[in-house]
Design an enzyme around this catalytic site. Sequence first.
Site, PDB file in Angstrom:
ATOM      1  N   GLY A 303       0.856  -1.183   0.000  1.00 31.11           N
ATOM      2  CA  GLY A 303       0.000   0.000   0.000  1.00 31.11           C
ATOM      3  C   GLY A 303       0.889   1.228   0.000  1.00 31.11           C
ATOM      4  CB  CYS A 372     -10.551  23.953  18.994  1.00 32.31           C
ATOM      5  SG  CYS A 372     -10.862  25.648  18.627  1.00 32.31           S
TER       6      CYS A 372
END
Length: 443
Positions: A303, A372
Site C-alpha cells: 500500500g 481547537c
Amino acid sequence: MLCTDKNTNEDLICKNVTVSEDGVLCFAGQNTLELAKKYGTPLYLMDEDRVRENCRTYVDTLSLVFGEGGMALYASKALSFKRIYEIVREEGMGIDVVSSGEIATAVAAGFPMQKAFFHSNNKTDADINYAIERGVGYFVCDNSEELYAIDRIAREHGKRQSVLLRITPGIDPHTYEAVSTGKVDSKFGSAIETGQAKEITGTALSLKNLDLKGFHCHVGSQVFDSSVYLQTVEIMLGFIKDMHAAYGFVTEILDLGGGYGVRYVKEDPHIDIRENILSVGEKIKQTVRRLGIKMPKIAMEPGRSIVADAGMTLYTCGTVKRIPGYKNYVSVDGGMTDAPRYILYGAKYTLLPAGKMFECRDMTVSVVGRCCESGDIIQENVKMPESVTRGDIIATLTTGAYHYSMASNYNRIPRPPIVMLSGGDSYVAVKRESFDDMHRLDV
Ligand code: LLP
C-alpha cells in the site's frame, strides 16, 4: 544568505521532488506555488506517473520471478478513491479491500472484483453479503467465526466462495507497535504457535461452501528489515508443508501481505523493492525445493510503497508565533484532520518552504494546524527560514499513504481535494469538500 545546493537537495527525498532555478519547490516537474494558486490549499497532490512506476516495480518483478504465478495487489487502505482503482487496474494489479466502503468505491470505478481480496478481522454479515453480491474474488478470513458466517451466506447465495486464511507467523517486524501485526498476540489472524492456524485450516476444509485457496500473512507496515520477509517465507512455507501432511491440502496461493517502508525523512534508509522481491523470490524457490512442496502462486500487497512518495501536501502559512525563550509556532490551514500520522504515531516528515528553497532554514518551529486542540501538530522541530510569514506555501513530502484515507472532519473542517499530476498536466480526482458536504447528512 543562500544555502548550498547540497544542503537543499538532501531534503528532496524522492526524485520527483526538485527545486527550480528561482528556488521554488517542484513536484513531478510542476511548480508547487502555481498549483497552490490554481487549486487552493490545503491541497493533496498525487504524482500519477510515480504511482504507475511504483506499481510496475511490483508487477514486473513479481512476473519476472514467478511468471503467471506472481500477483501484485494494491492495499487500497493506504489511499482509496475511484481514480486510484482505475490506475492500479491499468497497471495490472489486483486489490486488497478491507471494508464495504472500499468495495463500493472500487465497484464504482469499474474494478474487476474477481481480482479483489477482502480483508478485515471482523466482517459483519452485511459486509459478507455485500462482498459476495459484488463478486469479490477472495475473502481473507481472520477467524473461524467468520468462516462459518461466510459459509452460511455463500450457501444462501448458492455460491462456493474462494477463501484464504490469515495466519500469524509470530514475527516481530521491528516497526512501531500500532502497525505491527505478525506477532502471536495480534488481533489479526490465527497463530501457528498456538495450533489455531492448523485448526482453522481443518475447519475451512470441512465447510462445503468454501473453497480454500491458501494462506495470507502480513507482519507489519513501514518495515525496513528485509530479513523479516525471508523469515516469514520460511515459516509460511513450512506451515504449507504441515497442512499438506495433516490434511493433504495443496496450497494454491500464498499472500505475503505488504509492509515495505518508505522514506519520510533523509535519515530513513532507501529500500530497493525490486532487489527485495528478487531475494524473497529466490528464498521461496529454494525453500519450496527443499521442502518438496508444490510452488504456490505468490501475492504481495503493498500500500504505502505504491502511493506514499507519490504524494505531497501543500498548506498556506497563517500565524507565525514566536514565544521568546520557549518555542516558535507556524500555523497552517490544515492539521491533524488531513495529516493524522504525527499525533497517532509520532511519524516524522520532511516539511519545506515551497517558495523559499534557497533561503537558509535556521529557525526551529512546530508546524501546527488550526483545530481547537493543542495536540494538533503536523510536525515538531521543523527547520524554516526566519522570514516565514503569512501567505507562504509550506509543503509536507511523502503524504500519499494514510493521509487522505485517514483524514477526518474534526471541527467540521472539509477535507482537501486530491489533484493528480501527470505528464506535465494536472486534474482534480477528488473535489474539495464543501461546507454543504459538512452538514449534508444532518436531518
Ligand atoms: N495487507 C494487509 C493485510 C495490511 O493490513 C496492510 C496494512 C497492508 C497489506 C499494506 O501495508 P503497507 O504496504 O501499506 O505497509 N495507518 C498506518 C498503517 C496501517 C497499516 C495497516 N495494514 C500508518 O499510517 O502508518
